[in-house]
Design a protein around this motif. Sequence first.
Motif, short mmCIF file in Angstrom:
data_model
loop_
_atom_site.label_atom_id
_atom_site.label_comp_id
_atom_site.label_asym_id
_atom_site.label_seq_id
_atom_site.Cartn_x
_atom_site.Cartn_y
_atom_site.Cartn_z
N CYS A 1 4.11 -1.82 -12.58
CA CYS A 1 4.24 -3.15 -11.95
C CYS A 1 4.75 -3.04 -10.52
N VAL A 2 4.03 -3.65 -9.60
CA VAL A 2 4.40 -3.64 -8.18
C VAL A 2 4.23 -5.05 -7.63
N LEU A 3 5.24 -5.52 -6.92
CA LEU A 3 5.15 -6.84 -6.29
C LEU A 3 4.58 -6.69 -4.88
N ALA A 4 3.59 -7.52 -4.57
CA ALA A 4 2.86 -7.40 -3.31
C ALA A 4 2.94 -8.71 -2.53
N PRO A 5 3.92 -8.84 -1.63
CA PRO A 5 4.06 -10.07 -0.84
C PRO A 5 2.78 -10.45 -0.11
N PHE A 6 2.52 -11.74 -0.04
CA PHE A 6 1.35 -12.35 0.59
C PHE A 6 0.10 -12.16 -0.28
N LEU A 7 -0.17 -10.92 -0.70
CA LEU A 7 -1.32 -10.67 -1.56
C LEU A 7 -1.20 -11.46 -2.85
N ASP A 8 0.04 -11.65 -3.34
CA ASP A 8 0.21 -12.36 -4.61
C ASP A 8 0.03 -13.87 -4.51
N LEU A 9 -0.36 -14.34 -3.32
CA LEU A 9 -0.72 -15.75 -3.18
C LEU A 9 -2.18 -16.00 -3.62
N LEU A 10 -2.95 -14.92 -3.80
CA LEU A 10 -4.33 -15.05 -4.24
C LEU A 10 -4.39 -15.61 -5.65
N ASN A 11 -5.28 -16.56 -5.88
CA ASN A 11 -5.38 -17.25 -7.16
C ASN A 11 -6.53 -16.76 -8.02
N HIS A 12 -6.54 -17.23 -9.24
CA HIS A 12 -7.47 -16.76 -10.26
C HIS A 12 -8.72 -17.61 -10.39
N SER A 13 -9.84 -16.93 -10.57
CA SER A 13 -11.08 -17.57 -11.00
C SER A 13 -11.76 -16.62 -11.96
N PRO A 14 -12.20 -17.09 -13.12
CA PRO A 14 -12.87 -16.19 -14.08
C PRO A 14 -14.19 -15.65 -13.56
N ASP A 15 -14.76 -16.28 -12.54
CA ASP A 15 -16.06 -15.85 -12.01
C ASP A 15 -15.94 -14.97 -10.77
N ALA A 16 -14.72 -14.64 -10.36
CA ALA A 16 -14.52 -13.92 -9.11
C ALA A 16 -14.94 -12.46 -9.22
N GLN A 17 -15.19 -11.83 -8.06
CA GLN A 17 -15.61 -10.43 -8.02
C GLN A 17 -14.98 -9.72 -6.82
N VAL A 18 -14.14 -8.73 -7.09
CA VAL A 18 -13.57 -7.89 -6.02
C VAL A 18 -13.36 -6.47 -6.52
N LYS A 19 -13.01 -5.60 -5.60
CA LYS A 19 -12.52 -4.27 -5.94
C LYS A 19 -11.13 -4.16 -5.35
N ALA A 20 -10.18 -3.77 -6.19
CA ALA A 20 -8.78 -3.71 -5.74
C ALA A 20 -8.13 -2.44 -6.25
N ALA A 21 -7.36 -1.78 -5.41
CA ALA A 21 -6.66 -0.56 -5.81
C ALA A 21 -5.74 -0.11 -4.68
N PHE A 22 -4.79 0.75 -5.02
CA PHE A 22 -3.95 1.37 -4.00
C PHE A 22 -4.68 2.59 -3.45
N ASN A 23 -4.86 2.63 -2.12
CA ASN A 23 -5.56 3.72 -1.46
C ASN A 23 -4.55 4.82 -1.12
N GLU A 24 -4.69 5.97 -1.78
CA GLU A 24 -3.74 7.06 -1.59
C GLU A 24 -3.81 7.63 -0.18
N GLU A 25 -4.96 7.52 0.48
CA GLU A 25 -5.11 8.07 1.83
C GLU A 25 -4.46 7.16 2.88
N THR A 26 -4.73 5.86 2.80
CA THR A 26 -4.17 4.93 3.79
C THR A 26 -2.78 4.45 3.41
N ARG A 27 -2.40 4.71 2.13
CA ARG A 27 -1.11 4.25 1.59
C ARG A 27 -1.01 2.73 1.68
N CYS A 28 -2.12 2.06 1.36
CA CYS A 28 -2.16 0.59 1.36
C CYS A 28 -2.79 0.09 0.06
N TYR A 29 -2.35 -1.07 -0.37
CA TYR A 29 -3.01 -1.73 -1.50
C TYR A 29 -4.14 -2.57 -0.90
N GLU A 30 -5.37 -2.26 -1.31
CA GLU A 30 -6.53 -2.86 -0.65
C GLU A 30 -7.37 -3.69 -1.61
#
Length: 441
Positions: free
Chosen positions: A237-266
């Motif tokens: 579990c990781v808390l992600a300020p600003f990113l956690d304002l994104l809301n839910h839709s059952p029809d949505a489509q994204v790719k999300a993960a922590f990038n080990e090279e850039t050290r960013c959650y993308e």
Amino acid sequence: IGQLSRNCSFSMRNGGGRTSRIRRRKLFTSSESRGVNESYKPEFIELKKWLKDRKFEDTNLIPARFPGTGRGLMSKTSLREGQMIISLPESCLLTTDTVLRSYLGPCIAKWQPPPSPVLALCTFLVSEKHAGDRSPWKPYLEVLPKAYTCPVCLEPEVVNLLPRPLKAKAREQRTHVQEFVSSSRDFFSSLQPLFSEAVESIFSYSALLWAWCTVNTRAVYMKRVPRQCFSAEPDTCVLAPFLDLLNHSPDAQVKAAFNEETRCYEIRTAVSCGNHQEVLICYGPHDNHRLLLEYGFVSVCNPHACVYVSKALKLLCLEAEEFVERMVTRAAVRCPALELLARESGSNACYLANLRTCWKKVLIGEIISDTNEKASLDIAQKICHYFIKESKAVLQKVSHMKDEEVALINQLTLVETLWTEELKILQASAETLTSLQTAFT
């Protein structure tokens, strides 16, 4: 965003957003107006400054409020398929590493038995919130919900209105949180040297409930390396300020993960989107019971929604069991050769094998006979009508309570939305069953 998977979904729609109460999810409807920009509000101005100090500046998204559902993130420009919409540096993430680097670290490192990662995060949230203006995390804490609507936060009379299966899980959730708090009292006592006030007043049940709900409903998934100072529970579990304002839709489509090279959650889009639309992600293919239990909201027109048949339907269940027994027995047409073989071998193995074959057909939905099919439709219709009657009765009760219990109107509206969605499913199912029954008349 709790437990956002590595291949979560994403979409855009006009209108919608996170609220601590109800999430209405009618997608791509022209009747909904665009969101209202809220980036000018003091709390978001401070959050933006705080994020900038931590090397994050977003050019794609701004906080906005959407009709009927509340706060979310709106696109400032058109987004292309595959485009990065947010790349949040590790320095902005609140992780167990953050906790270990803080004043709480030495206390956690020496405590036995080792505390869980979730307990560490909750302790940090409560402690930092108590610090107020002295907390370096204040800009983030200020935009977090002040209260939540997970079942553990609902009043007992509201919980009693939930469908039976969800009511049982809600009570389990309450018991879990109570045990989580009570079992941690000695650990909180060990933190007394860090505070001038009594830890009992700082780490109260209400404060810890708020922290637990914050982690449970808003954390993104990010696998961490196990450490001996924590218990064996997964540290994900990781808390992600600003990113956690994104809301839910059952029809949505994204790719999300922590990038080990850039050290960013993308998060990258999987679809294109016009400007000034709300950006949405999917928390997972969850039905409304799961969404309410884990996140505290109900999704309208949820394609994963379903109605759970309660074991309380004793009469109907008994009738169904008797029917299945009759169905299998009648369907297993006796073969003279098989019966002779069974008698000669001194067993009913072949006949029983025939029964099992018919039973497997029932389980995968194959038709055994028109007679049995009609009987099964009759029972399904009876169950449907039972639940329709129950749903309407509860909705009527909720309506009366909304007039009398004004303080509970938000919680009651949440329950009302859940039952309304289930009633829609039941009514549609009843219509389908009626059409199927007509074919056997």
